[in-house]
Design a protein around this motif. Structure first.
Motif, PDB file in Angstrom:
ATOM      1  N   PHE A   6      -5.586   8.471  -2.239  1.00 40.62           N
ATOM      2  CA  PHE A   6      -5.733   8.173  -0.815  1.00 40.62           C
ATOM      3  C   PHE A   6      -5.195   6.787  -0.505  1.00 40.62           C
ATOM      4  O   PHE A   6      -4.455   6.589   0.463  1.00 40.62           O
ATOM      5  N   GLY A   7      -5.564   5.818  -1.345  1.00 38.89           N
ATOM      6  CA  GLY A   7      -5.082   4.451  -1.134  1.00 38.89           C
ATOM      7  C   GLY A   7      -3.566   4.409  -1.082  1.00 38.89           C
ATOM      8  O   GLY A   7      -2.962   3.822  -0.173  1.00 38.89           O
ATOM      9  N   LEU A   8      -2.933   5.070  -2.041  1.00 35.13           N
ATOM     10  CA  LEU A   8      -1.470   5.077  -2.093  1.00 35.13           C
ATOM     11  C   LEU A   8      -0.880   5.793  -0.884  1.00 35.13           C
ATOM     12  O   LEU A   8       0.091   5.331  -0.277  1.00 35.13           O
ATOM     13  N   GLY A  18       7.114   5.054  -9.279  1.00 37.68           N
ATOM     14  CA  GLY A  18       6.082   4.247  -8.628  1.00 37.68           C
ATOM     15  C   GLY A  18       4.695   4.768  -8.964  1.00 37.68           C
ATOM     16  O   GLY A  18       3.758   4.002  -9.170  1.00 37.68           O
ATOM     17  N   ALA A  19       4.577   6.087  -9.026  1.00 34.09           N
ATOM     18  CA  ALA A  19       3.288   6.687  -9.356  1.00 34.09           C
ATOM     19  C   ALA A  19       2.865   6.279 -10.760  1.00 34.09           C
ATOM     20  O   ALA A  19       1.689   6.007 -11.013  1.00 34.09           O
ATOM     21  N   ASN A  20       3.820   6.205 -11.647  1.00 33.48           N
ATOM     22  CA  ASN A  20       3.501   5.771 -13.009  1.00 33.48           C
ATOM     23  C   ASN A  20       2.983   4.344 -13.044  1.00 33.48           C
ATOM     24  O   ASN A  20       2.008   4.033 -13.719  1.00 33.48           O
ATOM     25  N   ILE A  21       3.656   3.490 -12.295  1.00 33.23           N
ATOM     26  CA  ILE A  21       3.211   2.097 -12.252  1.00 33.23           C
ATOM     27  C   ILE A  21       1.819   2.017 -11.647  1.00 33.23           C
ATOM     28  O   ILE A  21       0.931   1.327 -12.160  1.00 33.23           O
ATOM     29  N   ALA A  22       1.635   2.763 -10.566  1.00 34.49           N
ATOM     30  CA  ALA A  22       0.324   2.749  -9.922  1.00 34.49           C
ATOM     31  C   ALA A  22      -0.737   3.260 -10.881  1.00 34.49           C
ATOM     32  O   ALA A  22      -1.826   2.691 -10.986  1.00 34.49           O
ATOM     33  N   ALA A  23      -0.428   4.323 -11.589  1.00 34.63           N
ATOM     34  CA  ALA A  23      -1.407   4.898 -12.516  1.00 34.63           C
ATOM     35  C   ALA A  23      -1.782   3.876 -13.587  1.00 34.63           C
ATOM     36  O   ALA A  23      -2.960   3.694 -13.903  1.00 34.63           O
ATOM     37  N   ARG A  24      -0.779   3.195 -14.114  1.00 37.51           N
ATOM     38  CA  ARG A  24      -1.067   2.180 -15.138  1.00 37.51           C
ATOM     39  C   ARG A  24      -1.909   1.057 -14.553  1.00 37.51           C
ATOM     40  O   ARG A  24      -2.833   0.555 -15.172  1.00 37.51           O
ATOM     41  N   SER A  25      -1.557   0.657 -13.341  1.00 35.63           N
ATOM     42  CA  SER A  25      -2.309  -0.431 -12.709  1.00 35.63           C
ATOM     43  C   SER A  25      -3.761  -0.023 -12.492  1.00 35.63           C
ATOM     44  O   SER A  25      -4.687  -0.776 -12.787  1.00 35.63           O
ATOM     45  N   PHE A  26      -3.942   1.179 -11.963  1.00 37.22           N
ATOM     46  CA  PHE A  26      -5.305   1.655 -11.733  1.00 37.22           C
ATOM     47  C   PHE A  26      -6.077   1.724 -13.047  1.00 37.22           C
ATOM     48  O   PHE A  26      -7.224   1.306 -13.140  1.00 37.22           O
ATOM     49  N   GLU A  27      -5.428   2.270 -14.045  1.00 35.85           N
ATOM     50  CA  GLU A  27      -6.114   2.431 -15.328  1.00 35.85           C
ATOM     51  C   GLU A  27      -6.583   1.072 -15.836  1.00 35.85           C
ATOM     52  O   GLU A  27      -7.711   0.911 -16.302  1.00 35.85           O
ATOM     53  N   ASP A  28      -5.718   0.112 -15.697  1.00 38.70           N
ATOM     54  CA  ASP A  28      -6.039  -1.224 -16.147  1.00 38.70           C
ATOM     55  C   ASP A  28      -7.181  -1.824 -15.324  1.00 38.70           C
ATOM     56  O   ASP A  28      -8.124  -2.398 -15.861  1.00 38.70           O
ATOM     57  N   LEU A  29      -7.100  -1.671 -14.019  1.00 36.07           N
ATOM     58  CA  LEU A  29      -8.131  -2.240 -13.149  1.00 36.07           C
ATOM     59  C   LEU A  29      -9.498  -1.614 -13.417  1.00 36.07           C
ATOM     60  O   LEU A  29     -10.513  -2.295 -13.466  1.00 36.07           O
ATOM     61  N   ILE A  54      -2.029  11.014 -10.473  1.00 37.58           N
ATOM     62  CA  ILE A  54      -1.756   9.980  -9.484  1.00 37.58           C
ATOM     63  C   ILE A  54      -0.445  10.341  -8.800  1.00 37.58           C
ATOM     64  O   ILE A  54       0.568  10.564  -9.463  1.00 37.58           O
ATOM     65  N   GLU A  55      -0.518  10.422  -7.478  1.00 37.03           N
ATOM     66  CA  GLU A  55       0.637  10.918  -6.740  1.00 37.03           C
ATOM     67  C   GLU A  55       1.210   9.843  -5.835  1.00 37.03           C
ATOM     68  O   GLU A  55       0.483   9.132  -5.150  1.00 37.03           O
ATOM     69  N   GLY A  73      -1.634   0.000  -1.673  1.00 41.77           N
ATOM     70  CA  GLY A  73      -2.313   1.223  -2.111  1.00 41.77           C
ATOM     71  C   GLY A  73      -3.159   0.981  -3.348  1.00 41.77           C
ATOM     72  O   GLY A  73      -4.266   1.516  -3.479  1.00 41.77           O
ATOM     73  N   ILE A  74      -2.644   0.169  -4.237  1.00 41.90           N
ATOM     74  CA  ILE A  74      -3.400  -0.141  -5.454  1.00 41.90           C
ATOM     75  C   ILE A  74      -4.649  -0.958  -5.109  1.00 41.90           C
ATOM     76  O   ILE A  74      -5.724  -0.749  -5.678  1.00 41.90           O
TER      77      ILE A  74
END
Lengths: 436, 619
Positions: B496-498, A205-216, A197-198, B608-609
């Motif tokens: 892509f979203g991000l 921020g990427a870490n937070i996003a990755a965790r959020s995505f994983e959870d979702l 996740i970039e 993005g999320i």
């Protein structure tokens, strides 16, 4: 849909409750640091295929150097095996066949009996269109364009077990190749480093996003998205743990700084990580040498050097995994026996291919190639196809992956396997007569 | 296009759209004052338990490239059926799109102009050598000089690289999907292009693909299936892609093949695929014998030569003389009577007596277009695209019936589909997975993004697994979620979203604050609430918001994550979402003191999320 639940179970990551704060589970991070990679899977046998797009001139790659017809047809494109001429001589393999000097990296592999060569290989369909010939070779059905699946995808289906990891079939290309089209899980990855996740310049921020995505994705009601989401994050962690960015090839292997070199380096990484890879694919471009093909120098020489150096580095790098791997090259057709008016060669029929592995019947040039007198040529101009590519591909699939169901692998094909793998095929009944 | 008056709308509506078999017994009525069409059908969404707003959102999710902010309200206000009728008519003026497209100079070129302007790479070199501009011997060793010479030669001759043509073509695709008002037409253009797939990977047909989509597919996307079939059969893109251009009667014993010496012979590729993939389907009930016979019927169907070298016989006779010999020349299409197999053929039980010509092929394609197997095959494919990956046989039957009764009128088949309860069923709603193209365009639309350079978007779509116009096989991209969603592509969707929401897709401008009417959300939770309503209208996202809020609301978290990951031994066993309960205070007050930059970054991250979330991957 083929279930890939097994990945989650088999991988053990989920069971160990790896939730991930910083992306890398502790034990994996430690393992990575100590160079001991996490190995959740039983070691698998791997088939690696390289498609040489554009049609390699098999007669220049592996030359019947004593054939005077060839010398006459190619006054500007002939190489000699004699060591007294200008430029680098051909590498004399067996008194008849000479390896292009750009492929000296192949010489030892050949002499050690690991590298086999098939000459006169091609498709029974005599199209000379790149598109059609590639399409037919990759679908594995030379007379049927509508075949939805590719032969390597069907091979995945014949492995005898569900694809338990996202990395069972990986193509190191930007788009899924025709060979991989089909219902069995397969994935195109242009670069393993992208498997993350970039969020540029914001790793936190990427870490937070990755965790959020994983959870979702864990919570979604769509089974497909949920399962694939889990797999994606497990795969991502696996690759992060393996520290793909700082990979060091074994045995001092040096890959050429080329797309093919980079692809093979990444395939080696996947193999050594034991992430369940069984079928890998990549490609090599630039073989359509209509203009200024060159001899011991030039376009063709650069291409074969890249091909052989990449493959030799890959082999060296595989180290202890060599027994698990067989590599095979393929190209859609060969090129005209005669050179054309622009220092190159045009679209022809048969070419040659290379097969490398410890269970390959190497050290030999297989095939049925007559002298290149006009009456022996297909349509009076081309090296005739005397070995159906399917007799070689099926032999490799059988000999290395134990896939013997040719009716599924190559529907419509009835023929004998070429004896290129130890213990598979035999005799000479795999030759086909040249079609007129 | 200029705004048209009510009368014109009425007449075009009458001519093109109106089913005279009025559904539900509703009577045709028109408000003559403002030209608003009130269609004679009602959508049965209430039966399925959907509210009008939910139904509007569903309709938009299936027949557009994604709802734009506020569009659900607009459709409700206008009436769902009216919106649908408008989309079926596909004649909304589209000035701003036209404006966007006007900067691309290659979009209106004919195939002949394209062939003249954009020669293939090998062709240029041959021309240059022939013209004596390139001395092949001196260039053997100097590739740089060779390239330079080619470049200069092309410039001198006014020639352009083929890639420029494709690039313009990709850009127009992105712009039309993102900004076109006649969304259904664009969605259907995509559908039919994929159905009658041709591919840039095949060099011979590549340069004719832009005109193929423009002249053959788009104008007929909501027309009659038979027209699509005939016109694709005659277009250079298809003739080259499936090789029919080269298919001819085999030479009789002793016959002089003349100019066709090299290429004489039957080629079955098109004949096979037209039955297997374009009309009847692989189990449609034809045999190999039918394929061979159909191929004989279609011998001589080829491309009108585009340069003098290929003209041969064409130049020796006048058009009249050629016509008398049975030749047919229509635009880029040529029926070359000399190459046609004049013997008797039998296809699917129908006899084509010896001595027939061009008309045989037309008859054959009409037969195929009206075949029961075709009706079922097309009905199913439409239902897969618009209803679910596994549509019910009952729905397919209804649609196939309309297809047969209404002469393959695509609008009527779509009306039948949308009027069926199956379309609105809870098993269908949100059950389709967006393709990468639908995802990317949908995301831009949902954010009111301004596309200044479409090409980076095209590249993102390719990266996510849908390299438009490059699908090699004549089957087209498989239309099912399990094809689009795999481990590699899924991470790319999230990325892509991000990238889009944080302004890192080059050439696309996003103004998130403006999107929320100039309000900057107070914190992450407020942002989640506001933007998920804008981006995912009519979806219940309470659970999502509840789960995400603690994670997002904690700007200190990132720091902790970094620290934690450097002490990986402790972090590895921590479940996500638990950190707040483990002695780390929720730092809501820290969010308040975040700088503007941080706030903007966080807002982009939240949006993005949402775009990378599973919910947004569904339609």
């Amino acid at each position: 849909m083929v279930t890939r639940r097994g990945f989650l179970k088999g991988g053990g990551l989920a069971l160990l409750g790896v939730g991930l704060m910083g992306g890398i589970p502790a034990f994996m991070a430690e393992a990575a640091a100590s160079d001991k990679l996490f190995r959740p899977y039983k070691r698998k046998r791997v088939l690696v295929c390289i498609f040489q797009r554009g049609a390699m001139d098999g007669l220049m790659a592996v030359t019947p150097f004593a054939d005077t017809y060839l010398q006459a047809a190619r006054p500007g494109l002939s190489l000699s095996a004699a060591k007294n001429g200008n430029g680098n001589p051909l590498i004399d393999l067996d008194g008849r066949w000479g390896l292009h000097p750009g492929m000296k990296a192949f010489e030892d592999l050949f002499r050690e009996g690991r590298l086999g060569i098939v000459h006169g290989i091609g498709s029974p369909n005599n199209t000379r269109s790149h598109f059609d010939a590639q399409d037919y070779m990759e679908s594995g059905t030379p007379f049927n364009k509508g075949t939805a699946s590719g032969w390597l995808n069907r091979a995945v289906g014949l492995l005898g077990h569900d694809a338990i990891t996202p990395f069972t079939a990986v193509s190191l290309t930007s788009a899924l190749p025709r060979s991989f089209y089909g219902d069995h899980p397969s994935v195109a990855i242009s670069n393993l480093q992208d498997f993350a996740i970039e969020l540029k310049s914001n790793p936190a921020g990427a870490n937070i996003a990755a965790r959020s995505f994983e959870d979702l994705y864990d919570q979604t009601s769509s089974g497909l998205l949920q399962e694939t989401g889990k797999e994606s994050f497990e795969a991502m962690k696996l690759l992060q743990a393996a520290n793909v960015r700082n990979y060091r090839p074994a045995n001092g292997a040096i890959y050429p700084n080329s797309p093919l070199g980079s692809s093979l380096r990444q395939i080696a990484q996947l193999i050594k990580m034991d992430v369940g890879l069984e079928v890998a694919f990549t490609e090599s471009n630039g073989w359509d040498t209509h203009f200024n093909q060159g001899t011991d120098n030039g376009i063709f020489a650069r291409n074969v050097a890249d091909l052989s150096n990449s493959i030799a580095a890959f082999w060296k790098d595989l180290d202890a995994s060599q027994d698990d791997v067989t590599l095979m090259t393929m190209t859609e057709f060969g090129r005209t026996v005669h050179q054309n008016g622009t220092g190159g060669t045009d679209h022809g029929r048969a070419s040659c291919n290379f097969i490398l592995g410890n269970d390959v019947g190497g050290g030999k040039v297989y095939g049925n190639v007559a002298t290149l007198a006009t009456e022996n040529l297909e349509d009076g101009r081309d090296l005739p196809v005397t070995t159906d590519f399917r007799s070689v591909f099926s032999a490799v699939a059988d000999g290395h992956l134990q896939i013997a169901n040719d009716r599924v692998l190559f529907p419509d094909w009835v023929g004998a396997k070429a004896p290129v793998m130890r213990g598979v095929g035999g005799g000479h009944d795999f030759f086909i007569t040249a079609s007129k | 296009m200029v705004l048209l008056g009510g009368h014109f709308l009425l007449s075009s509506f009458m001519a093109g759209v109106l089913p005279m078999h009025a559904l539900d017994g509703a009577r045709l009525s028109l408000s003559s004052l403002d030209g608003t069409r009130i269609p004679p059908y009602r959508f049965p969404y209430r039966m399925a338990g959907l509210t009008e707003r939910q139904a509007a959102a569903h309709l938009l999710s299936r027949f557009t490239y994604g709802a734009t902010p506020g569009q659900v309200d607009a459709v409700v206000k206008m009436g769902l059926e009216t919106w649908w009728a408008q989309q079926l008519a596909a004649d909304l003026p589209d000035d701003s799109l036209a404006q966007c497209l006007s900067r691309y100079d290659a979009l209106q070129l004919t195939n002949q102009q394209v062939a003249d302007l954009y020669p293939k790479a090998g062709q240029v070199a041959r021309m240059a050598i022939k013209d004596g501009v390139i001395d092949k011997d001196s260039l053997k060793t100097d590739r740089v000089a060779y390239r330079e010479a080619i470049r200069n030669y092309m410039q001198e001759k006014g020639l352009k690289p083929e890639q420029d043509l494709f690039r313009q073509f990709f850009c127009q695709k992105v712009l039309r999907a993102a900004y076109g008002r006649n969304q259904l037409q664009e969605v259907m253009t995509d559908f039919w292009f994929n159905h009658f797939n041709v591919s840039i990977t095949k060099n011979d047909c590549a340069e004719f693909i832009p005109a193929y989509e423009r002249d053959v597919i788009r104008p007929n996307a909501l027309g009659h299936f038979g027209d699509l079939l005939l016109k694709t059969a005659k277009s250079p893109a298809m003739l080259y892609y499936l090789d029919n251009f080269s298919s001819s009667a085999p030479l009789a014993e002793g016959e002089d093949s003349g100019q066709f010496r090299k290429t004489r012979g039957l080629n079955e590729n098109y004949a096979r695929e037209v039955m297997e993939l374009h009309t009847m389907g692989v189990d449609g009930g034809y045999t190999q014998q039918d394929v061979t016979q159909a191929a004989r019927v279609l011998t001589g169907w080829t491309v009108y030569p585009m340069n003098d070298a290929g003209k041969g016989i064409i130049n020796r006779f006048s058009e009249d003389q050629l016509a008398r010999r049975g030749f047919v020349h229509e635009g880029d299409f040529l029926f070359n009577a000399n190459r046609h197999d004049k013997g008797e053929k039998i296809v699917l039980g129908h006899t084509f007596p010896a001595g027939g010509g061009y008309d045989e092929g037309v008859t054959l394609l009409e037969m195929l277009a009206h075949h029961l197997s075709t009706a079922r095959f097309i009905a199913r494919k439409l239902a897969v695209r618009f209803v679910s990956d596994d549509p019910s046989p009952a729905l397919i039957d209804k649609m196939a019936k309309t297809f047969l009764e209404k002469d393959g009128d695509i609008r009527q088949v779509l009306i039948t589909m949308v009027s069926a309860p199956e379309f609105w069923n809870s098993a269908a709603v949100r059950e389709k997975t967006k393709s990468p193209f639908e995802l990317a365009i949908g995301a831009v639309r949902s954010l009111h993004g301004v596309i200044e350079q479409p090409y980076p978007l095209y590249n993102w779509v390719s990266r996510m697994g849908e390299k438009k116009y490059y699908y090699q096989a004549p089957t087209g991209f498989p239309d099912k979620g399990s094809y689009w969603i795999n481990t590699g592509s899924l991470l790319n969707r999230m990325n892509f979203g991000l990238a889009l929401a944080t302004g890192r897709v080059p050439g696309v401008r996003i103004d998130l604050v403006a999107l929320n009417n100039g309000h900057e959300p107070e914190d992450a939770q407020a942002a989640l609430l506001a933007y998920s309503r804008i981006i995912l209208p009519e979806r219940n996202l309470d659970a999502t918001i509840k789960r995400l809020t603690p994670m997002l609301n904690d700007p200190g978290l990132s720091q902790k994550v970094d620290v934690a990951s450097s002490r990986a031994g402790d972090a590895g066993n921590t479940r996500p979402g638990q950190n707040g309960a483990e002695g780390m205070p929720a730092d809501n007050d820290m969010a308040m003191v975040a700088t503007n930059d941080q706030k903007a970054a966080q807002l982009g991250q939240v949006v993005g999320i949402i775009i990378g979330s599973p919910e947004f991957q569904r339609r």
